[in-house]
Design an enzyme around this catalytic site. Sequence first.
Site, PDB file in Angstrom:
ATOM      1  N   LEU A 124       0.756  -1.230  -0.217  1.00 31.69           N
ATOM      2  CA  LEU A 124      -0.109   0.063  -0.093  1.00 31.69           C
ATOM      3  C   LEU A 124       0.903   1.148   0.204  1.00 31.69           C
ATOM      4  CD1 LEU A 124      -2.749  -0.997   2.494  1.00 31.69           C
ATOM      5  CD2 LEU A 124      -3.198  -0.219  -0.044  1.00 31.69           C
TER       6      LEU A 124
ATOM      7  N   TYR B 140      -2.413  -6.423  16.961  1.00 26.73           N
ATOM      8  CA  TYR B 140      -2.883  -5.588  15.811  1.00 26.73           C
ATOM      9  C   TYR B 140      -4.253  -4.721  15.869  1.00 26.73           C
ATOM     10  CZ  TYR B 140      -3.379  -4.673  10.655  1.00 26.73           C
ATOM     11  OH  TYR B 140      -3.784  -4.057   9.616  1.00 26.73           O
TER      12      TYR B 140
ATOM     13  N   LYS C  15      -4.546  -0.770  15.811  1.00 30.88           N
ATOM     14  CA  LYS C  15      -5.130  -0.200  14.711  1.00 30.88           C
ATOM     15  C   LYS C  15      -6.544   0.670  15.382  1.00 30.88           C
ATOM     16  CE  LYS C  15      -2.928  -0.946  11.080  1.00 30.88           C
ATOM     17  NZ  LYS C  15      -2.153   0.140  10.554  1.00 30.88           N
TER      18      LYS C  15
END
Length: 305
Positions: free
Chosen positions: A21, A173, A177
Amino acid sequence: MTGTGICTGRVAAVTGAGRGLGRAHALALAAEGARVVVNDLGVAPDGAGASAGPAQRVADEIRARGGQAVAHTGDITTTDGAASLVTTALEAFGRLDALVNNAGFLRDRMLVNLGEDDWDAVIRVHLKGHFLPLRHAAAHWRAEAKAGRTPDARIVNTSSGAGLFGSVGQGNYSAAKAGILGLTLVAAAELAPYGVRVNALAPAARTRMTEQTFAATMAAPAAGEFDAMAPENVSPLVVWLSSAESAGVTGRVFEAEAGRITVMEGWRPGPTVDGKSRWTPAEAGAAARELLAAAGEPRPVYGAR
């Protein structure tokens, strides 16, 4: 480079831009006229090792296409590395207009098997790796504003569906996030007086981090078919959020996948009741049951059975 020039004259720094990305974002920003600082530490998917190669290759690719870019291989989870990211932009291009926080890696484990080191490493690269570049860029922009040169600056943070809804096997994670979403809201409020707009993105695409988790659904398509999971599908929204065209948009969270863009609305008050006095445990339980019956069902955690 070809494009509409929506970012002409702007300078953008992209973290984790050596692959996936981040690389797609860096190339798309350059194609739209931005001069780009390509940051990447060059680590493995679990954060091991380091190499200057990925960042340098993307910077070289941008220049080969007629754009302007420099590589930055500092560790943005350290104060010195994050500060040098901003310094690199200023020394190479004389300004900084947009920061795209994208760097990250995975160390997936079920919670009962998740070691403290794996927790700390993922929180560090995702959450601290967003905070420190944001802090140093914001300090620069605040100084500019106080000097009478109020910027038209942008920060794009990278969250995830795991941060929005949770993901089995990714407690570290998901927590990182989700933390990025809270950081985005606070930064949007605190930095608005200095001309800085801050938004977050929850992308879905085929990258090194997702190829194992979503191997079946994120496989490359047949020749000629739309590649719904290509990282490049997410980048146009990142470019727009990094441009002056996104004026007035701040404190928002977007999901981006394939050709779909969704504005996420986050936590909002649902059914409520006020007993006007302290509840007993039994009364509180009965009230909670009634409220839950009137509320919508939560979206399932990714991977839950």
